[in-house]
Motif scaffolding. Structure first.
Motif, short mmCIF file in Angstrom:
data_model
loop_
_atom_site.label_atom_id
_atom_site.label_comp_id
_atom_site.label_asym_id
_atom_site.label_seq_id
_atom_site.Cartn_x
_atom_site.Cartn_y
_atom_site.Cartn_z
N LYS A 1 0.67 -1.21 0.11
CA LYS A 1 -0.14 -0.03 0.07
C LYS A 1 0.85 1.20 0.14
O LYS A 1 0.80 2.22 -0.90
N ARG A 2 1.97 1.25 0.63
CA ARG A 2 2.81 2.45 0.74
C ARG A 2 3.66 2.51 -0.35
O ARG A 2 3.72 3.66 -1.05
N ASP A 3 4.05 1.61 -1.13
CA ASP A 3 4.70 1.49 -2.36
C ASP A 3 3.87 2.00 -3.53
O ASP A 3 4.02 2.99 -4.39
N ILE A 4 2.34 1.58 -3.32
CA ILE A 4 1.52 2.05 -4.44
C ILE A 4 1.22 3.80 -4.19
O ILE A 4 1.06 4.51 -5.16
N GLY B 1 3.34 5.73 -2.82
CA GLY B 1 4.24 6.55 -3.25
C GLY B 1 4.44 6.65 -4.65
O GLY B 1 4.96 7.93 -5.15
N THR B 2 4.14 5.59 -5.38
CA THR B 2 4.19 5.77 -6.96
C THR B 2 3.10 6.86 -7.50
O THR B 2 3.58 7.52 -8.43
N LEU B 3 1.86 6.80 -6.68
CA LEU B 3 0.95 7.79 -7.18
C LEU B 3 1.44 9.40 -7.05
O LEU B 3 1.34 10.28 -7.51
#
Length: 154
Positions: free
Chosen positions: A147-150, A152-154
């Protein structure tokens, strides 16, 4: 135990200890507004399906309530509320026959092993415990990371 003016037991100051060891006044059976839908849980099990977390949590709650009911019944008996048959015959003004209420707990058997397992299986709020079930804890950690990675990507 205290008696009223008619020779009946007075339960005003009687107490019992619940499954957690807390002292409670001996009043009505200890369900405190709980309602159980055992039929739906039994239907799921009868159909060979696996119970979901909320259903398992309900089973745990039911087992705890049944243990408290047995302890309440023992407290009622200990308080002397279940007059002997001789006392009941001699007391024409006996308002309530507590003998049958105190016997309620005698017919209840709680599987202590299952109850202990379920007690550690849930966190407050009814979520499955990541400590009791390490795989659940690892999956939650992985979901948080993804969730953090997603985000962060957005």
């Amino acid at each position: 135990e205290e008696m009223d003016g008619n020779g009946n037991n007075n339960l005003r100051d009687a107490h019992w200890r619940n499954r957690k060891g807390y002292k409670e006044s001996l009043g009505p059976p200890p369900f405190k507004g709980m309602s159980f839908n055992l039929q739906s849980i039994l239907e799921i099990a009868d159909n060979g399906q696996v119970l979901e977390g909320p259903d398992i949590y309900d089973v745990s709650t039911m087992l705890d309530a049944m243990e408290d009911l047995t302890l309440w019944s023992k407290g009622l008996r200990k308080a002397g509320a279940n007059n002997s048959e001789e006392d009941e015959k001699s007391s024409s003004n006996a308002v309530v026959d507590y003998h049958h209420l105190a016997n309620i707990g005698d017919c209840i058997t709680v599987n202590a092993t299952l109850q202990e397992l379920l007690e550690t299986a849930f966190e407050k709020g009814g979520r499955l415990s990541g400590t009791a079930f390490p795989q659940v804890g690892m999956l939650r950690a992985k979901v948080r990371t993804l969730k953090r990675d997603i985000l962060g990507t957005l």
